[in-house]
Design an enzyme around this catalytic site. Structure first.
Site: not given
Ligand code: FES
Ligand SMILES: Cc1ncc(COP(=O)(O)O)c(C=O)c1O
Ligand SMILES: Cc1ncc(COP(=O)(O)O)c(C=O)c1O
Ligand code: FES
Lengths: 147, 386, 386, 147
Positions: D33, D35, D58, D102
């Site tokens: 997914c 992350d 991210c 996040c």
């Molecule tokens: S960790 Fe999924 S968009 Fe930032």
């Protein structure tokens, strides 16, 4: 949108006016449809010796009147009756497609003037057969629209 | 030869300040606003700034402004988007006989696809009667679209009253404000407008950029589908420089509004007065009370518009005609017809619109030229007052 | 700090020659091309010139080019216009899983309104199999739309073969050539294309201007209704300066095509080679044989695209990602998914596109920076090769 | 798109790594997914004395990890269990709307690490009641899309 020759006839039209005691006078169109042309002619020995016009209409109508009167001066009646709007357009070096109908006015007005002359003098011309000066004046607007 | 442009309602020159604001966005700050890196962030900021400038001109919030490619697209989006979104509620649209073709042709398109459209009449000055609107509403009415200022005769419609009627019936109210923007004060909140079309090139901004105001809470279908631009409501990589130009033009329009109205209306009034003093058989069309400040729509009897236009052009003067012979379409102006002006007069009508660059000397030159042109054409004409 | 822009597929800077060509049309030659006076005639001529320049780039006739506000509008027009015009013939559209959102979201809109859409699969390089197209055709198929070059992985589709299949079944063939234009040779006649979308801002022209090629004889409904612009097929006052800019950009693209392809593909190849030499666990996505000359779509295992993108940006390098975390939409790239790339790899993918302004030194700088960035992020990462 | 504080934590993250012989280790998310975060902690007298992270994700995920580990070092286990993603966002000075989820990752990964510690030591914490480290890992992506 108009070529130089059209513009020249439009800006400096030849034969503007009305001939006093003309031998024939014809009008075609009406101000309601945006164009109306009057042509008067002098005839000697079946030859058109003078022609003048008055036009309510666009640049193309005025230029067509100017060049058409130029063209018929010196023609015989029969020759003048054979004048087509295509010849007028050619003489002008072309007209925009949407403005082709404006030249039809001139050719009709000429026919009307000759018709008037024929009526007054009792003469008959082959080229006038089937011509009705009072036919639907909207005709010249019925051309197909530009693609 | 003197050049006098008196067709500001057709389009305006772009002001130098506007071009200057746009320039960096072509060669330096060219980042795609949807991208994530720094140069794109500057593009994004520029969009936000322009959105604010446009919003401020009309008293809207920034997120109520959606940039489009022109006023036409804004009109199409408003009517097509409302028609699609509200199809289940009804299929009836009310507009007027004097709308711009962007609205009329969109409505005709919808009529062929199962929608009913009522085209309201206007009075001899071009104004819609609110009672007519009230009477036209049915339980199937989903959209009322009435232009703010007419582009030919300059008539300003009673938008506040009309919008209030729409609101009372819970019907969406759209106005095409392409000619109104920057020429009359507009406060969308105070006027109760749900949807409003705008275009930059009528207010000294570039061509090919417009906007639709969509009041917060109003839902219409998208019209251009694709990327997530314009808060997911209008796809397509943004016309970055164009939007920046629109923003700058909107800012100038807002700060100059009073001065602009004063300047243009005084020159326009001077033009009308001078024409009437110097030329016979002239009519002023439209309302003098409710009028675009720069608009003078004048009929010169016995002659035809295109011919006048061309003679004026040969003298360096640019004006426009709504007459049969003026454009690719040869049908007489639907607007002047709706005002009840006889067809033969419609053919002799010219629209003059003055703008920020117009001077009194320009007007003097136009009037003296016009006098000669009208005389000359009347001499040629086969129609006369006699 | 060195600035290296490697996202030419997102948008390009406008070339100075293009801006220079546009400038007069803001402040001097601002006439509305629909008007009749002299200054407007110059605008009209400028439009005609630009139309010729765009036509020449793709081997079309001038009157087959219709300017739009962007590639997105061209895509929308093609599919919506065909769907509306051919509704009586059928309601089935064939496209692919890797189209731009301008096509996909238009198709989804139509699906909700009674149309059936088949989304063709692609192989692991992103190519459509012509046999799949053949098999998908039904007697209700009215439009086949397959993009010329994919915007993410740069794969060039076998357009000539696909168009021939469409032709054999007498079905309209549209291609979104937004990424192809100026990057691969295009001759619409030889390829047998009926409709083709283009956009100026991908070929060093301005944003907010595009075009749709409509082959002579092909009839689709209008999409923007209003004035008689674009031969009555696309209403709205023309984006005059934008169109002039598009024309100039098209001319430059035509005269520079060979050189452009050579320059970009050699730098692109150098980039890929250097990355592979310097960084482990890197994959190249898409076809090497049928590929956009500037495109390098690379997956860096164990790390995530947005993080890379931001680190690169801090070092002055602009690239893009098709990964989950790259944009407002968090779903992983539909294009990379369609190629069968595992989701965890999709998240680690970056698109580099080189362009005319890119130099070998730029690439060297990018590779050395990238090496550090990848190492650093792999140290932070909770996923690894062990 | 990120403010300076987020960018700073992202570019120069604190507490990167894995603690050898950690008292608790938790991971949350998965590379599928997009992350995945791992947090390891050292606990002394019910107090978190050290924390390190490894994150695949991210910029916002990395910055959240960095600031969240900073925040929990020195906290008691109970305090750390009360840490919400909202506090993490506040500490970061805000995150873009689409990136809020996040920060949820970090708060879940911390809970997971404490859960691991609790399992290993047989301790019970009120803040862990109802917490399931293996709950649907896609949860954090289920937030409504931006308007
Ligand atoms: S960790 Fe999924 S968009 Fe930032
Ligand atoms: C393949 C493709 N189609 C369509 C578009 C949309 O073009 P525009 O940005 O001009 O709307 C793009 C670029 O954004 C593209 O890459
Ligand atoms: C009243 C009105 N509506 C709409 C338009 C269309 O705007 P645009 O030219 O930006 O498409 C115009 C001008 O052309 C207009 O005057
Ligand atoms: S006379 Fe009718 S358009 Fe010319």
């Amino acid at each position: 949108m108009y070529n130089d020759k059209v513009m020249d006839h439009f800006m400096n039209p030849h034969n503007v006016g009305e001939i006093e005691n003309a031998d024939g006078v014809g009008t075609y169109g009406s101000p309601v449809c945006g164009d109306m042309m009057q042509i008067s002619i002098t005839v000697e020995d079946d030859k058109i010796t003078d022609a003048k016009f008055k036009t309510f209409g666009c640049g193309s109508a005025i230029a067509s009147s100017s060049v058409a009167t130029d063209m018929i001066i010196g023609m015989t009646i029969d020759e003048a009756l054979e004048l087509t709007n295509k010849q007028i357009i050619n003489e002008l070096g072309g007209l925009p497609a949407v403005k082709v109908h404006c030249s039809v006015l001139a050719d009709h007005a000429i026919k009307s003037a000759i018709y008037d002359y024929a009526q007054k003098t009792g003469k008959h011309y082959k080229g006038l057969e089937g011509f009705d000066p009072n036919a639907d004046e909207d005709d010249h607007h019925d051309l197909p629209e530009e693609a | 030869m003197r050049q006098v442009y008196l067709d500001y309602s057709a389009t305006t020159p772009v002001k130098q300040e506007v071009v200057d604001a746009m320039l960096p966005y072509f060669t330096e700050l060219y980042g795609n606003p949807s991208s994530l890196y720094s140069i794109a962030a500057e593009s994004k900021e520029a969009l936000a700034g322009a959105r604010k400038q446009v919003a401020e001109l009309i008293g809207a919030e920034e997120k109520e402004i959606f940039f489009t490619s022109c006023g036409t697209e804004a009109d199409n989006w408003a009517v097509m988007g409302a028609a699609d979104a509200l199809r289940k509620k009804g299929n009836h649209i009310i507009t007027t006989k004097i709308e711009h073709h962007a609205m009329l042709h969109s409505c005709e398109f919808l009529e062929k696809r199962g929608y009913d459209v009522t085209y309201l009449d206007v009075d001899s000055e071009g104004r819609v009667n609110p009672a007519d609107l009230e009477a036209a509403i049915t339980d199937k009415t989903i959209l009322i679209s009435i232009m703010f200022v007419n582009n030919e005769v300059g008539t300003v419609e009673p938008i506040k009253e009309l919008a209030a009627i729409a609101k009372a019936h819970k019907i969406l109210f759209h106005t095409d404000a392409v000619q109104a923007l920057g020429n009359v004060p507009i406060d969308v909140k105070e006027l109760g407008i749900d949807l409003m079309s705008m275009s930059a090139h009528k207010i000294y901004g570039p061509k090919g950029i417009g906007a639709l105001y969509i009041r917060k809470g109003v839902k219409i279908s998208n019209y251009l589908h694709g990327g997530a631009q314009e808060n997911k409501k209008r796809a397509g990589t943004e016309n970055l420089a164009g939007i920046v130009g629109f923003g700058k033009a909107a800012e100038l329009a807002r700060t100059n509004l009073t001065e602009h109205i004063k300047h243009t209306s005084s020159l326009r009034d001077y033009l009308i007065q001078q024409v009437q003093e110097n030329i016979d058989n002239v009519y002023v069309n439209g309302s003098m009370e409710h009028r675009h400040p720069g608009n003078a729509n004048l009929t010169f009897e016995f002659i035809e518009g295109e011919a006048m236009l061309l003679y004026l052009d040969m003298n360096g003067i640019a004006v426009s005609t709504g007459s049969a012979c003026s454009s690719a379409s040869l049908t007489p102006s639907h607007v002047l017809s709706a005002l009840g002006i006889p067809v033969e007069r419609i053919h002799g009508t010219l629209r003059f619109t003055v703008g920020d660059m117009t001077t009194k000397e320009d007007i003097d030159y136009v009037v003296s030229t016009l006098k000669n042109v009208v005389n000359k054409l009347r001499e040629i004409s086969s129609v006369s007052s006699e």
